[in-house]
Design an enzyme around this catalytic site. Sequence first.
Site, PDB file in Angstrom:
ATOM      1  N   ASP A 134       1.842   6.487 -16.992  1.00  0.00           N
ATOM      2  CA  ASP A 134       1.934   6.289 -15.545  1.00  0.00           C
ATOM      3  C   ASP A 134       0.648   6.784 -14.898  1.00  0.00           C
ATOM      4  O   ASP A 134       0.206   7.914 -15.161  1.00  0.00           O
ATOM      5  CB  ASP A 134       3.137   7.059 -14.981  1.00  0.00           C
ATOM      6  CG  ASP A 134       3.408   6.697 -13.528  1.00  0.00           C
ATOM      7  OD1 ASP A 134       4.119   5.704 -13.304  1.00  0.00           O
ATOM      8  OD2 ASP A 134       2.913   7.402 -12.627  1.00  0.00           O
TER       9      ASP A 134
ATOM     10  N   ASN B  38      -3.740   3.187  -3.226  1.00  0.00           N
ATOM     11  CA  ASN B  38      -3.379   2.156  -2.254  1.00  0.00           C
ATOM     12  C   ASN B  38      -3.697   2.588  -0.829  1.00  0.00           C
ATOM     13  O   ASN B  38      -4.141   1.781   0.004  1.00  0.00           O
ATOM     14  CB  ASN B  38      -1.894   1.817  -2.380  1.00  0.00           C
ATOM     15  CG  ASN B  38      -1.594   0.942  -3.580  1.00  0.00           C
ATOM     16  OD1 ASN B  38      -2.419   0.121  -3.978  1.00  0.00           O
ATOM     17  ND2 ASN B  38      -0.430   1.116  -4.173  1.00  0.00           N
TER      18      ASN B  38
ATOM     19  N   ASP C 139      -4.624  -3.261  -6.810  1.00  0.00           N
ATOM     20  CA  ASP C 139      -4.496  -4.302  -7.835  1.00  0.00           C
ATOM     21  C   ASP C 139      -5.721  -4.328  -8.738  1.00  0.00           C
ATOM     22  O   ASP C 139      -5.610  -4.524  -9.956  1.00  0.00           O
ATOM     23  CB  ASP C 139      -4.322  -5.670  -7.173  1.00  0.00           C
ATOM     24  CG  ASP C 139      -2.937  -5.845  -6.550  1.00  0.00           C
ATOM     25  OD1 ASP C 139      -2.060  -4.989  -6.791  1.00  0.00           O
ATOM     26  OD2 ASP C 139      -2.745  -6.833  -5.823  1.00  0.00           O
TER      27      ASP C 139
ATOM     28  N   GLU D 113       2.766   0.988 -11.556  1.00  0.00           N
ATOM     29  CA  GLU D 113       1.656   1.589 -12.292  1.00  0.00           C
ATOM     30  C   GLU D 113       2.120   2.197 -13.608  1.00  0.00           C
ATOM     31  O   GLU D 113       1.464   3.089 -14.159  1.00  0.00           O
ATOM     32  CB  GLU D 113       0.967   2.660 -11.436  1.00  0.00           C
ATOM     33  CG  GLU D 113       1.830   3.835 -11.063  1.00  0.00           C
ATOM     34  CD  GLU D 113       2.608   3.653  -9.759  1.00  0.00           C
ATOM     35  OE1 GLU D 113       2.985   4.672  -9.169  1.00  0.00           O
ATOM     36  OE2 GLU D 113       2.837   2.496  -9.338  1.00  0.00           O
TER      37      GLU D 113
END
Length: 301
Positions: free
Chosen positions: A178, A186, A195, A221
Amino acid sequence: MQPALTRLIETFDHAAAMVALYDPAGRILFANPAYRRAFFLDPDEAPDWIDLMRRNHAHRRGPVVSHDDFEAWLSSSLSRRGKVPMLSIETDMHDGSWLHIVEQTMPDGHILFVALDITHMRQSDRMLRQERDIARKTASTDALTGVSNRGHIMGLLGDRIDQRSAMPPRGTIAVLVDLDHFKHVNDRFGHVGGDRVLREFSRTVRANLRTCDAFGRIGGEEFLILFPGATIAKAKRAVERLRECVGEQAMIPEDDLFRIDFSAGLTDIRPGDTISSVYRRADEALYVAKSAGRGTLRLAG
């Protein structure tokens, strides 16, 4: 045995079929003359499959890659190659020929490659089979990152559980990964930047795995890596190398100093395991890693 082996090699030398053997890391151990001619490989060369594909694509020779993004095509191909016992595809070549390729993956990760020129077969039939192959590949690929999607990587995990007895004394190690503090990515760079980080992370990891290792995106993620035929110690070292490679990679071109790290939970596959039990243990170990401050690896109990 020696005369029989000599005879076998002589047969391959004169065979029209293209024959090659790759090791678990994807490097060519043997290639007969037909293979070397088709894939523009010198007599003494022994590159890995990735380098060979990149080189031929750059020179517009060998297999035709119709995908606009060659690296995305390469990543998608690696999500299937060496992950299943048998893979059968058809491809057109830049010289106008058409090949039927079969790759058989052995329990220890070696891959036997055999290809036949089937240019003489009807064009309509060939195109239908290629469209079928493309559809299958698309159905198993994560659209954003180009690696295995959740369904495909979980299916590969199921296969490894079923094949556990075929790889004594080593089975498969599953690692749940992770990305750390991804919400901050973000928030800082927007979802387009997020992305991009996911794509670059996926490419970096995939480039530093063996061909026989499976890698897929579970969602968001979170990713899953499968190391067949590995011990816990070797898998831990491999994950640490991946953390180093990821930490060295600039994921955002606009900010060369920005780096990403990840946490990981590791477990072996045990007798009586199911997909759910393996995932649960890896997830619990990942939670411990996150709670310990992130950027670390924890082993399931």
